[in-house]
Every structure is written in C-alpha cells, then in structure tokens.
Design a protein around this motif. Structure first.
Motif, PDB file in Angstrom:
ATOM      1  N   ASP A 219      10.422   3.258   2.292  1.00 39.67           N
ATOM      2  CA  ASP A 219      10.888   4.447   1.577  1.00 39.67           C
ATOM      3  C   ASP A 219      10.179   4.485   0.224  1.00 39.67           C
ATOM      4  OD1 ASP A 219      12.191   6.554   0.463  1.00 39.67           O
ATOM      5  OD2 ASP A 219      14.219   5.769   0.724  1.00 39.67           O
ATOM      6  N   ALA A 220       9.044   5.171   0.172  1.00 39.75           N
ATOM      7  CA  ALA A 220       8.190   5.116  -1.016  1.00 39.75           C
ATOM      8  C   ALA A 220       8.003   6.469  -1.671  1.00 39.75           C
ATOM      9  CB  ALA A 220       6.826   4.530  -0.645  1.00 39.75           C
ATOM     10  N   GLU A 221       8.998   7.365  -1.557  1.00 40.49           N
ATOM     11  CA  GLU A 221       8.896   8.668  -2.210  1.00 40.49           C
ATOM     12  C   GLU A 221       8.785   8.475  -3.719  1.00 40.49           C
ATOM     13  OE1 GLU A 221      11.593  12.702  -2.952  1.00 40.49           O
ATOM     14  OE2 GLU A 221      12.243  11.184  -1.499  1.00 40.49           O
ATOM     15  N   PRO A 222       7.717   8.960  -4.365  1.00 33.22           N
ATOM     16  CA  PRO A 222       7.507   8.702  -5.796  1.00 33.22           C
ATOM     17  C   PRO A 222       8.605   9.315  -6.666  1.00 33.22           C
ATOM     18  CG  PRO A 222       5.508   9.536  -4.748  1.00 33.22           C
ATOM     19  CD  PRO A 222       6.617   9.744  -3.783  1.00 33.22           C
TER      20      PRO A 222
ATOM     21  N   PHE B 174      -7.276   1.130   3.099  1.00 39.34           N
ATOM     22  CA  PHE B 174      -6.285   0.088   3.374  1.00 39.34           C
ATOM     23  C   PHE B 174      -6.963  -1.233   3.725  1.00 39.34           C
ATOM     24  CE2 PHE B 174      -3.975  -2.331   6.605  1.00 39.34           C
ATOM     25  CZ  PHE B 174      -2.869  -2.705   5.867  1.00 39.34           C
ATOM     26  N   GLY B 175      -8.012  -1.194   4.554  1.00 37.78           N
ATOM     27  CA  GLY B 175      -8.688  -2.419   4.973  1.00 37.78           C
ATOM     28  C   GLY B 175      -9.271  -3.190   3.807  1.00 37.78           C
ATOM     29  N   ILE B 176      -9.938  -2.478   2.889  1.00 38.27           N
ATOM     30  CA  ILE B 176     -10.517  -3.143   1.716  1.00 38.27           C
ATOM     31  C   ILE B 176      -9.414  -3.752   0.852  1.00 38.27           C
ATOM     32  CG2 ILE B 176     -11.811  -2.784  -0.419  1.00 38.27           C
ATOM     33  CD1 ILE B 176     -13.393  -0.607   1.020  1.00 38.27           C
ATOM     34  N   MET B 177      -8.364  -2.970   0.596  1.00 41.61           N
ATOM     35  CA  MET B 177      -7.282  -3.442  -0.250  1.00 41.61           C
ATOM     36  C   MET B 177      -6.592  -4.664   0.358  1.00 41.61           C
ATOM     37  SD  MET B 177      -3.694  -1.700  -1.203  1.00 41.61           S
ATOM     38  CE  MET B 177      -3.149  -2.524   0.301  1.00 41.61           C
ATOM     39  N   ALA B 178      -6.367  -4.632   1.691  1.00 39.93           N
ATOM     40  CA  ALA B 178      -5.717  -5.765   2.353  1.00 39.93           C
ATOM     41  C   ALA B 178      -6.547  -7.033   2.215  1.00 39.93           C
ATOM     42  CB  ALA B 178      -5.474  -5.440   3.826  1.00 39.93           C
TER      43      ALA B 178
ATOM     44  N   TYR C  93       0.821  -1.211   0.000  1.00 39.73           N
ATOM     45  CA  TYR C  93       0.000   0.000   0.000  1.00 39.73           C
ATOM     46  C   TYR C  93       0.855   1.260   0.000  1.00 39.73           C
ATOM     47  CZ  TYR C  93      -3.061   3.736   1.550  1.00 39.73           C
ATOM     48  OH  TYR C  93      -3.721   4.942   1.650  1.00 39.73           O
ATOM     49  N   GLN C  94       1.985   1.233   0.711  1.00 37.96           N
ATOM     50  CA  GLN C  94       2.818   2.430   0.789  1.00 37.96           C
ATOM     51  C   GLN C  94       3.292   2.882  -0.597  1.00 37.96           C
ATOM     52  OE1 GLN C  94       3.179   4.248   3.707  1.00 37.96           O
ATOM     53  NE2 GLN C  94       1.619   2.734   4.202  1.00 37.96           N
ATOM     54  N   TYR C  95       3.553   1.930  -1.487  1.00 39.76           N
ATOM     55  CA  TYR C  95       4.017   2.286  -2.835  1.00 39.76           C
ATOM     56  C   TYR C  95       2.908   2.900  -3.687  1.00 39.76           C
ATOM     57  CZ  TYR C  95       8.334  -0.270  -1.857  1.00 39.76           C
ATOM     58  OH  TYR C  95       9.517  -0.691  -1.309  1.00 39.76           O
ATOM     59  N   VAL C  96       1.671   2.400  -3.531  1.00 38.01           N
ATOM     60  CA  VAL C  96       0.575   2.915  -4.372  1.00 38.01           C
ATOM     61  C   VAL C  96      -0.224   4.006  -3.670  1.00 38.01           C
ATOM     62  CG1 VAL C  96       0.363   0.751  -5.655  1.00 38.01           C
ATOM     63  CG2 VAL C  96      -1.021   1.087  -3.592  1.00 38.01           C
ATOM     64  N   ARG C  97       0.095   4.294  -2.416  1.00 35.72           N
ATOM     65  CA  ARG C  97      -0.651   5.301  -1.659  1.00 35.72           C
ATOM     66  C   ARG C  97      -0.725   6.647  -2.385  1.00 35.72           C
ATOM     67  NH1 ARG C  97       0.300   9.341   2.416  1.00 35.72           N
ATOM     68  NH2 ARG C  97      -1.406   9.375   3.938  1.00 35.72           N
ATOM     69  N   PRO C  98       0.390   7.171  -2.944  1.00 39.19           N
ATOM     70  CA  PRO C  98       0.281   8.471  -3.627  1.00 39.19           C
ATOM     71  C   PRO C  98      -0.648   8.451  -4.835  1.00 39.19           C
ATOM     72  CG  PRO C  98       2.594   7.923  -3.174  1.00 39.19           C
ATOM     73  CD  PRO C  98       1.783   6.688  -2.913  1.00 39.19           C
TER      74      PRO C  98
END
Length: 522
Positions: free
Chosen positions: A344-347, A207-211, A185-190
């Motif tokens: 570390d998921a800075e786009p 997040f809950g639905i995606m998980a 999720y951290q990678y696709v969050r932005p």
C-alpha cells in the motif's frame, strides 16, 4: 489494483428478469418517428457504455487506477439506459440486456481461463504484448512459458542460459533480496518511474538495476564511492546534476533526482550503443568508455558474442544477466511461482505535530500489517534525515496514506506516542548504579614520609598522576552518530556531549561538524 474481472459489479439476474415481463412488446405498439429517434439514442448510449467498460478493462490491465473508476461509471451508464428503456415506448429490454450478457460472459470466460491456466497468468502483465494463443504440444509448452515474448522488454534482451542462471539465483539464495527490493521500489516508484516513462525506457529495467545495485536502499554506499539507489559514482553523478547541494546533502540519495539522472544516463548510453540493453548495462557497471570502445571495435556484434563478452571484467559479466533476470521476474513472476507482496504505497505527506526522529516514528507507527514496519519507507522517502536526527515540528514528512493515518492515530498523543518517546530517550548509562564505598580502615603506619606523597590507607607513595590528555578534534563523517563516535573512540558519551554542547536524547550531529574529543581513551 483489482483485476479486470473484479471491476464488474454483477447485477442480480433475479432482479433483472422481471424486466422481460413488464417491458411492452414492440410488435404490440405503434412506434412514432419521435420514439424511433429516442430508441436510436438509447442504442447509442448503450454502445458507448459498453465501449467505455471495455476501455476500462484495458486501463485496469495496464495498472491504471482510472480503470476501476471508469468501469464503475460505465456500469452506471448502462443502468441509466436500462431505466430509460423501461420508460420508452417501443424499447425492447432483452435487446438492451444483450450488452450486459456479453460483458458477463467475457468476465466468466476470463475467470475460467485464469483458473485453467494459472501457470501462464502473469500478475504484472500489462496486457500489451501478448503472443497469440495457439495450440502447442505439451513438450513445447514449458519452453513457451520460459520465453513467451509478451512484453516489449522481452524482445529487447536475450533470454539465454546466463539470464536463466541469474533467475535461479534470484529465486534461491537471493529471493529475500528480490522481495525486499520489490517492496522498497513500490514506495519510491512514484518518484522515479515518471522520468523513465518520459524517456520510453522499460520500468522492468529500472527495477532490475535498482535491485542489483542497492536492494532499494536509498542510503546504500560502496567501498568504491558509489552511492544511492542507482549507485552513481561522484564524477558520473556530477555530469547528470547529482552531488552535494550546498546544504551538506548529497542528491545521489534523492530518489527523484536519481530517477531523472539514471533515465538520462541510460537513454544516452542506449543511443550511443545501438539501443542495446546488454551493452548499456555493461557501460553502467564496467565503464562507459570501455563499452563504447568495444562497441566501436566490434560493430554489429552483441554483448553475448564471445569476442565482445571477453572484453569485460568478471563483475560486468555477472552484472548484466543478473539485472536482466531481476527485470524478467518483475514482468513474469507467476510463471516462476513467485508472488510479490501487495504494498500500500499511495503517496501522501503529513506535518509533524511535534519534533521526532525517524526512529521514534518507526516505533509509534507499528507494523501496520507489514512484515518489517515503515522505517525503510520513511528513510527512503526522507533521505535528508538521519534516523536518529530530531526533525522539527511542522516539517512535512513524505510518506504514504497508510503511514499518515497511523501517525495521526498512534504518534501525535496517547500511550503509544509516550512509549516511543521513552524508548528513544533511554540511555544505557542511566542503568549503571554508581554507589561508591563509604569509609575506609587504615592499616599499619600511615605516617607520611617527608617530601613523598602517600596514600592514606597504605602509607605507600601515591602513583604519579598522568598528564592531562590533550583535547583532540574529530570531524563528523556521513553516517556518524555521537553514539558511534563514542564507541569507536572509547569516550564517555555524556561527557563528550557536554563538551560539545549537545543535548539529550538526540545528540544530533551533522557531517563535517568538528567535535572536541574529551574523555576519549583512543
């Protein structure tokens, strides 16, 4: 994001103390009206700097990256005021230092509180919905920890034994899935969260639905035909602009498009179901028609009311509390001994210096301090490409700043890049040593019988040659690679590739492409 406490760059007190001795006493000076005006300006500047710093603490608590920048800038403002105070007639340094001392005490108190009450500190707490701290008996303390109502989401759902049982499952047999979902999720969050934020929907619910739906795997598919991070069915997806885009790509696999569609869908359902998260989740899983009929029939009753609850199938009864449980853990990890990994998921994006596949990039990038490497991140951020598909040079690859740095270091040239290319080009068939026996010895009478073909070695009739196999066609399905097709249909990989004009090492095929099945035994 650093903690609010770590924002404060403590000034060395031993450096500041001499200021008291060099600052002139206001009582020993005659202060003019102009000096008084200057002193008032300095007081205002110090008050503004102190407010700026406190606002920075709030930004940091809300996971806003501006918090660090604003905090440092506020401290620099205070340093400038202190410097000006030393030069200003009538300025009392100890008065100016009082703001610094207040902030220092605030940080010390916060650190002490975090140390003394570590079990109550929430790593993902956004600082907005805290219940007031009150003295409570130890027996009631555990209950408060279970349901402290500190986030807006906490008040939107029921924290009941069904949700608690879901939390138990996420923390035991499904803990690895939960951690993996969080990392993905951290990678696709932005790409996804802005749409949910725009609709004022809780991020924890996203997040809950995606998980529960996909564990954060963009290319997840179900037997029923649902696809993508949020598992949209084809018909529902079409309603919200998802589906084939004319290039052979299904936008149900695109995180940005799915973020927009899922936000619109949940907002629509919650609007129709009295803002009930439980009923909206029941609609998401069990069908919006059923949920709407139940809501209309039993107006005013919630999902957990027995007569409502029993209108839904077992899968939905399990789905609703499991999604809420994952969302709850997203907001309250530390209370349950759960520590989500720092990602570390800075786009960032980078152009391919040469053609490559995601498989090749995964190898040359290495782990980079992660547990599993970057294949899933690359797949999720670049869903249009199959992992073994050759991507042309110059293509802009979506990634993170860390991945872009590793690419430039390890994948453009050098031994790691060469090794990755060699591994990708490796062909199992090339390992087989083909060395036919040279020469044979004839035994017995090998005189051919007129009209009957015989073998040279035995004089026995030759077996009849089977008729040439009729060449068949095969249409490539999503997820197929040439290797998978060859294995499934028992084909010689190289002959199959040659018959269809495919070149090594990629043997790239596309969904819908028609292949001639030469050399296939099945």
């Amino acid at each position: 994001m650093p903690s609010p406490q770590s924002l404060f760059r403590a000034w060395p007190l031993l450096v500041m103390l001499p200021l008291f001795s060099v600052a002139p006493s206001a009582l020993a000076q005659r202060v003019s009206a102009r000096d008084k005006e200057a002193l008032e300006v300095l007081d205002q500047r110090m008050a503004a700097a102190e407010k700026r710093y406190r606002d920075a603490l709030v930004l940091s608590a809300n996971s806003d990256p501006k918090g660090t920048t604003e905090g440092d800038a506020a401290l620099e403002d205070m340093e400038d005021v202190m410097d000006a105070c030393l030069k200003q007639k009538g300025c009392q340094v100890h008065t100016m230092l009082s703001a610094y001392k207040r902030l220092l005490k605030q940080n010390v108190d916060a650190e002490s509180s975090a140390s003394d009450e570590e079990g109550e500190v929430d790593l993902l707490d956004d600082g907005t919905d805290h219940a007031a701290a009150i003295a409570i008996p130890e027996a009631a303390r555990a209950a408060r920890l279970l349901n402290d109502q500190r986030h807006a989401f906490d008040k939107m759902v029921q924290y009941n034994p069904a949700v608690q049982a879901g939390i138990r499952r996420w923390l035991t047999d499904m803990r690895v899935s939960l951690i993996t979902s969080y990392e993905n999720y951290q990678y696709v969050r932005p790409l996804m969260w802005p749409s949910w934020e725009k609709h004022a929907l809780p991020e924890a619910l996203l997040f809950g639905i995606m998980a529960k739906e996909s564990n954060g795997r963009v290319h997840a598919n179900s037997r029923a035909g649902a696809a993508g991070l949020m598992q949209f069915m084809p018909a529902t997806g079409r309603r919200f602009g998802l589906g084939p885009d004319g290039t052979g790509f299904d936008t149900r696999f695109d995180p940005t498009a799915v973020g927009m569609a899922s936000a619109e869908y949940l907002d629509e359902r919650m609007g129709a179901l009295n803002r009930s998260i439980e009923l909206s989740l029941a609609a998401y899983n069990g069908g919006e028609g059923r949920a709407q009929r139940v809501y209309n029939q039993f107006a005013g009753r919630n999902f957990w009311d027995e007569v409502v609850y029993n209108q839904f199938p077992g899968e939905t009864k399990d789905y609703v509390p499991m999604v809420i449980a994952a969302a709850w853990l997203f907001l309250h990890p530390k209370q349950y001994g759960l520590e989500f990994p720092k990602v570390d998921a800075e786009p960032a994006t980078f152009p391919l210096a040469k053609s490559a596949s995601i498989y090749e990039l995964t190898i040359c990038l290495g782990n980079g301090g992660t547990r599993d490497g970057y294949m899933r991140a690359l797949r999720n951020l670049n869903p249009r490409y199959e992992p073994d598909q050759w991507i042309p040079a110059g293509t802009q690859i979506k990634a993170t700043a860390k991945i872009a740095s590793l690419y430039n270091r390890n994948c453009v040239s050098g031994p790691r890049a060469d090794l990755a290319r060699t591994l990708i080009a490796a062909d199992v068939n090339a390992a087989i040593i083909r060395n036919p026996l040279a020469g044979s010895v004839a035994v017995g009478d090998v005189t051919p019988i007129p009209g009957v073909p015989t073998t040279v070695a035995t004089g026995e009739p030759k077996p009849a040659k089977p008729k040439a196999e009729q060449v068949r066609d095969y249409r490539v399905a999503r997820g197929d690679t040439l290797g998978k097709i060859a294995k499934k249909l028992r084909c010689d990989l190289k002959q199959l590739a040659r018959a269809n004009g495919l070149r090594a090492p990629g043997y790239s095929v596309k969904p819908g492409q028609s292949l001639k099945l030469e050399s296939c035994k099945k």
